[in-house]
Design an enzyme around this catalytic site. Structure first.
Site, PDB file in Angstrom:
ATOM      1  N   ARG A 182     -20.256   2.006  39.915  1.00 12.15           N
ATOM      2  CA  ARG A 182     -18.810   1.626  41.513  1.00 12.15           C
ATOM      3  C   ARG A 182     -19.531   1.383  42.276  1.00 12.15           C
ATOM      4  NH1 ARG A 182     -14.555   5.154  39.563  1.00 12.15           N
ATOM      5  NH2 ARG A 182     -13.959   4.889  36.859  1.00 12.15           N
ATOM      6  N   ARG A 199     -14.466   3.641  46.698  1.00  6.60           N
ATOM      7  CA  ARG A 199     -14.230   3.996  47.820  1.00  6.60           C
ATOM      8  C   ARG A 199     -14.748   4.603  48.601  1.00  6.60           C
ATOM      9  NH1 ARG A 199      -9.380   7.528  44.787  1.00  6.60           N
ATOM     10  NH2 ARG A 199     -11.168   6.314  43.068  1.00  6.60           N
ATOM     11  N   ARG A 219      -8.727  -2.669  50.643  1.00  5.17           N
ATOM     12  CA  ARG A 219      -7.250  -2.331  49.254  1.00  5.17           C
ATOM     13  C   ARG A 219      -6.355  -2.140  49.939  1.00  5.17           C
ATOM     14  NH1 ARG A 219      -5.298   3.194  47.922  1.00  5.17           N
ATOM     15  NH2 ARG A 219      -6.061   3.322  45.507  1.00  5.17           N
ATOM     16  N   ASP A 263     -11.662  -3.138  36.303  1.00  5.93           N
ATOM     17  CA  ASP A 263     -11.670  -1.906  35.692  1.00  5.93           C
ATOM     18  C   ASP A 263     -10.913  -2.316  33.991  1.00  5.93           C
ATOM     19  OD1 ASP A 263     -10.962   1.442  36.652  1.00  5.93           O
ATOM     20  OD2 ASP A 263      -9.661   1.465  35.043  1.00  5.93           O
ATOM     21  N   TYR A 322      -7.760   6.816  26.360  1.00  4.43           N
ATOM     22  CA  TYR A 322      -6.845   6.324  27.639  1.00  4.43           C
ATOM     23  C   TYR A 322      -5.117   6.091  27.125  1.00  4.43           C
ATOM     24  CZ  TYR A 322     -10.129   6.838  31.313  1.00  4.43           C
ATOM     25  OH  TYR A 322     -10.853   7.699  31.966  1.00  4.43           O
TER      26      TYR A 322
END
Ligand code: CP3
Length: 354
Positions: free
Chosen positions: A27, A31, A40, A77, A154
């Protein structure tokens, strides 16, 4: 394509000699970086960002402009595959990923068919091509996918979960249906990784984020068996055969010896294990990637350096170690602490490579 100027990652993954331990960070584009948040915002949303090759390329390169990292990773992703399978991915701000149409029955699973990846996910392969051009051989580019089991989690839960009762429930109530889903996913995942290789990815990683929630026998049956099927399919294709593959089961420390036999080149290791122990257990069969606790980056610089020294010493002399965190960098992390980490790895690792 220009020749690769920094091949430490690829050499370490093949357990070949290097001058210092390579490092990249799971990652690494995300963020915790203000420049990521700015891009973003321009894209409007996370999905808008990953579906825009120019902007996805821009954020993939951002951590390399700040830190002396030894690899870039595609900005995307793992949930692109379920989306391509028609489940309707969306994100709820602050709550993570969701699917409009989760799989809840054997009939839902039977209705799935493998997607045309080039047509449904063109932006992924466009981003890989654009990144290779922009990187111009500075560092290698890593492509990735979720593991079949983690994608199934998921897809059946419809999003994240704290107990995985739907997908684990299926493993007890209708294992044959779950096996059909995992077999389909394994083939799609392998083809997706091979297509990233064809577009220019130079190493590949399989994220089995939720393998660790399974019992040992279920891990073998529902997670590891399908990681192995992915590896076999990748190694059967000329385009992906030569690329080093890293497989990572978070919370899978107790199964690393078996996982090392799946045909991959390297294992990702979370922070709960000592690399020295894992190196002995896996007998030099694979390279190891890891394994600083991401929370260690909330400690002062001296502590970060001490943890780096401890991990390097635990792995010991010689090649076959790629430094990384044991899981993704948290969004609350101070980028200055990441700089401390990267510099410490480069500086403190040279004595282990003489
Ligand atoms: O490592 C990198 O820099 C490459 C980018 C990358 C992302 N996701 C970007 C991302 C990679 C390799 C992933 C993989 C991924 N995605 C995994 C496996 C890795 C792991 O962490 O175990 C998983 C489980 C996902 C699914 C997913 N995507 C989750 C659970 C979330 C978090 C949701 C939230 O709001 O906290 C995402 C979103 C996501 N993927 C973000 C990033 C940078 C944050 C999105 C944002 O900007 O809001």
């Amino acid at each position: 394509m220009p020749p690769l100027q920094n091949d430490r990652l690829l050499r370490a993954l093949r357990r070949q000699a290097v001058d210092r331990t390579p490092i990249w960070i799971m990652r690494q584009a995300g963020r915790y970086l203000p420049e990521y948040r700015a891009t973003r915002a321009r894209a409007g949303s996370f999905l808008g960002l990953l579906r825009n090759p120019e902007l996805a390329t821009e954020v993939s390169l951002q951590p390399l402009a700040r830190f002396d990292l030894d690899a870039a990773i595609l900005f995307s992703d793992i949930l692109t595959i379920p989306d391509a399978l028609g489940l309707g991915l969306y994100f709820v701000e602050g709550e993570g990923p969701r699917f409009e149409r989760p799989l809840r029955s054997a009939a839902d699973i039977a209705a799935l068919s493998p997607p045309d990846l080039e047509r449904s996910l063109p932006y992924v392969f466009d981003t890989v091509r654009m990144l290779r051009r922009e990187l111009a051989g500075r560092v290698p580019l890593i492509g990735f996918s979720g593991s079949p089991w983690t994608l199934a989690c998921y897809m059946v839960e419809g999003g994240g979960s704290s107990d995985f009762r739907h997908v684990k429930g299926l493993s007890y109530s209708d294992p044959a249906a779950l096996h059909r889903l995992l077999a389909l996913l394994a083939d799609v995942v392998a083809d997706y990784l091979a297509a990233q290789a064809a577009a220019g990815a130079q190493a590949l990683m399989l994220f089995d984020t939720w393998g660790g929630v399974l019992s040992t026998s279920s891990y073998h049956e529902f997670s590891l068996a399908y990681q192995t099927r992915v590896v076999e399919r990748l190694k059967a294709q000329p385009v992906s055969r030569e690329l080093p593959l890293i497989v990572f089961t978070k919370g899978g420390g107790q199964w690393l010896a078996e996982q090392a036999g799946c045909g991959c080149e390297a294992l990702g290791v979370d922070w709960t294990q000592q690399l020295g122990d894992i190196r002995r257990i896996t007998g030099g069969q694979v390279a190891l990637q890891g394994n600083l606790d991401p929370i260690a980056l909330f400690g002062p610089p001296e502590r970060i350096r001490a943890e780096v020294a401890r991990i390097l010493q635990s792995y010991g002399n010689g090649p076959g170690h790629v430094f990384n965190l044991g899981h993704g960098v948290l969004q609350q992390t101070d980028p200055a602490r990441v700089a401390v980490l990267v510099d410490a790895v480069h500086e403190l690792s040279t004595p282990y490579h003489r």
